[in-house]
Design a protein around this motif. Structure first.
Motif, PDB file in Angstrom:
ATOM      1  N   PHE A   2      -7.935   0.188   1.712  1.00  0.00           N
ATOM      2  CA  PHE A   2      -7.907  -1.222   1.276  1.00  0.00           C
ATOM      3  C   PHE A   2      -6.301  -1.790   1.768  1.00  0.00           C
ATOM      4  CE2 PHE A   2     -10.906  -2.375  -1.525  1.00  0.00           C
ATOM      5  CZ  PHE A   2     -11.000  -4.062  -1.655  1.00  0.00           C
ATOM      6  N   ILE A   3      -5.442  -0.918   1.965  1.00  0.00           N
ATOM      7  CA  ILE A   3      -4.147  -1.482   2.707  1.00  0.00           C
ATOM      8  C   ILE A   3      -4.445  -2.063   3.940  1.00  0.00           C
ATOM      9  CG2 ILE A   3      -1.935  -0.608   3.668  1.00  0.00           C
ATOM     10  CD1 ILE A   3      -1.655   1.409   1.233  1.00  0.00           C
ATOM     11  N   ALA A   4      -5.437  -1.312   4.765  1.00  0.00           N
ATOM     12  CA  ALA A   4      -5.931  -1.797   6.103  1.00  0.00           C
ATOM     13  C   ALA A   4      -6.532  -3.058   6.072  1.00  0.00           C
ATOM     14  CB  ALA A   4      -6.735  -0.705   6.591  1.00  0.00           C
ATOM     15  N   ILE A   5      -7.394  -3.235   4.941  1.00  0.00           N
ATOM     16  CA  ILE A   5      -8.151  -4.647   4.878  1.00  0.00           C
ATOM     17  C   ILE A   5      -7.234  -5.767   4.380  1.00  0.00           C
ATOM     18  CG2 ILE A   5      -9.541  -5.862   3.269  1.00  0.00           C
ATOM     19  CD1 ILE A   5     -11.272  -3.175   3.079  1.00  0.00           C
ATOM     20  N   ALA A   6      -6.048  -5.147   3.851  1.00  0.00           N
ATOM     21  CA  ALA A   6      -5.076  -6.403   3.303  1.00  0.00           C
ATOM     22  C   ALA A   6      -4.271  -6.771   4.663  1.00  0.00           C
ATOM     23  CB  ALA A   6      -4.079  -5.693   2.409  1.00  0.00           C
TER      24      ALA A   6
ATOM     25  N   GLN B 245       1.958   1.195   3.770  1.00  0.00           N
ATOM     26  CA  GLN B 245       1.568   2.557   2.935  1.00  0.00           C
ATOM     27  C   GLN B 245       3.032   2.795   2.078  1.00  0.00           C
ATOM     28  OE1 GLN B 245       0.997   6.268   5.014  1.00  0.00           O
ATOM     29  NE2 GLN B 245      -0.686   6.509   3.605  1.00  0.00           N
ATOM     30  N   SER B 246       4.039   2.814   2.836  1.00  0.00           N
ATOM     31  CA  SER B 246       5.361   3.322   2.118  1.00  0.00           C
ATOM     32  C   SER B 246       5.977   2.451   0.920  1.00  0.00           C
ATOM     33  CB  SER B 246       6.587   3.382   3.122  1.00  0.00           C
ATOM     34  OG  SER B 246       6.665   1.898   3.867  1.00  0.00           O
ATOM     35  N   GLU B 247       5.548   1.044   1.194  1.00  0.00           N
ATOM     36  CA  GLU B 247       5.849   0.164   0.085  1.00  0.00           C
ATOM     37  C   GLU B 247       4.752   0.357  -1.176  1.00  0.00           C
ATOM     38  OE1 GLU B 247       8.261  -2.310  -0.161  1.00  0.00           O
ATOM     39  OE2 GLU B 247       8.989  -0.853   1.764  1.00  0.00           O
ATOM     40  N   VAL B 248       3.593   0.399  -0.857  1.00  0.00           N
ATOM     41  CA  VAL B 248       2.506   0.627  -1.905  1.00  0.00           C
ATOM     42  C   VAL B 248       2.786   1.931  -2.543  1.00  0.00           C
ATOM     43  CG1 VAL B 248       0.215   1.108  -2.257  1.00  0.00           C
ATOM     44  CG2 VAL B 248       0.757  -0.679  -0.628  1.00  0.00           C
TER      45      VAL B 248
ATOM     46  N   ILE C 228       3.715   2.429  -6.611  1.00  0.00           N
ATOM     47  CA  ILE C 228       3.002   3.484  -7.528  1.00  0.00           C
ATOM     48  C   ILE C 228       3.964   4.104  -8.183  1.00  0.00           C
ATOM     49  CG2 ILE C 228       1.410   5.522  -7.391  1.00  0.00           C
ATOM     50  CD1 ILE C 228      -0.083   4.059  -4.978  1.00  0.00           C
ATOM     51  N   THR C 229       4.879   4.801  -7.581  1.00  0.00           N
ATOM     52  CA  THR C 229       5.777   5.890  -8.154  1.00  0.00           C
ATOM     53  C   THR C 229       6.368   4.931  -9.463  1.00  0.00           C
ATOM     54  OG1 THR C 229       7.690   5.077  -6.734  1.00  0.00           O
ATOM     55  CG2 THR C 229       6.059   7.087  -6.386  1.00  0.00           C
ATOM     56  N   ARG C 230       6.458   3.488  -9.342  1.00  0.00           N
ATOM     57  CA  ARG C 230       7.283   2.951 -10.350  1.00  0.00           C
ATOM     58  C   ARG C 230       6.395   2.351 -11.600  1.00  0.00           C
ATOM     59  NH1 ARG C 230       9.876  -0.931  -6.436  1.00  0.00           N
ATOM     60  NH2 ARG C 230       8.803  -2.379  -7.395  1.00  0.00           N
TER      61      ARG C 230
END
Length: 187
Positions: free
Chosen positions: A134-138, A157-160, A164-166
């Motif tokens: 889905f990151i790729a679709i975005a 990916q790194s931003e997502v 997620i960790t928050r």
């Protein structure tokens, strides 16, 4: 929504720039006012002048020329089951004993353009394959990603993963007891 599902809305960058003039790091989502507005509407108590607006109400897609059929095609490739289609909405669901993903796409009734697009990725999935797809679709459609708290990020990916960790979803998965203790203490 299951606690292990991480929800992200796709919002076209062009729509944010045209509406706000900048790309902020956070958009306003007012849950209390949203709930009050919903109940007033359900009870037919809204006045004509009553107006509610937050990031989930704005039509970010109105100026974007993305063919819904094209994005529906790419989303459908991510699911082994067929899409559930109603007059103006599409819903995909994959559920097994260990994985639970879904996606929702709604069209504007008048323009037939995308009005809303979000997905929920199961954080228990090994290698987070669905989330990464889905990151790729975005990226492909030049969309930003917004979490349930209004945090707005680029589809990297790194931003997502930082987002997620928050999240409460991640905190629950890492330590459910600590999550519930903190939740109880906040009440």
């Amino acid at each position: 929504m299951a606690i292990y599902q991480f929800k992200l809305n796709l919002i076209p960058e062009k729509g944010v720039l045209e509406t706000l003039g900048i790309i902020p790091t956070k958009l306003d989502i007012n849950f209390e006012e949203r709930i009050e507005h919903y109940h007033l509407k359900e009870d037919n108590l809204l006045e004509f002048s009553d107006f509610f607006r937050d990031a989930l109400i704005v039509d970010w897609w109105k100026s974007v020329d993305i063919l819904p059929t094209e994005i529906i095609y790419y989303i459908s490739k991510l699911f082994p089951t067929r899409v559930i289609k109603n007059s103006n909405s599409y819903y995909w669901k994959y559920y097994s004993n260990s994985i639970d993903h879904d996606t929702y796409l709604m069209l504007n009734k008048q323009s037939q353009k995308i009005a809303e697009l979000h997905f929920r990725a199961d954080l228990r999935e090994r290698d987070l394959k669905f989330l990464n797809q889905f990151i790729a679709i975005a990226k492909k459609y030049n969309c930003l990603l917004m979490d349930v708290k209004g945090n707005l990020i680029r589809p990297e990916q790194s931003e997502v993963y930082k987002l997620i960790t928050r999240s409460d979803n991640y905190k629950f998965l890492v330590n459910p007891q600590d999550f519930f203790d903190n939740f109880h203490n906040q009440q």
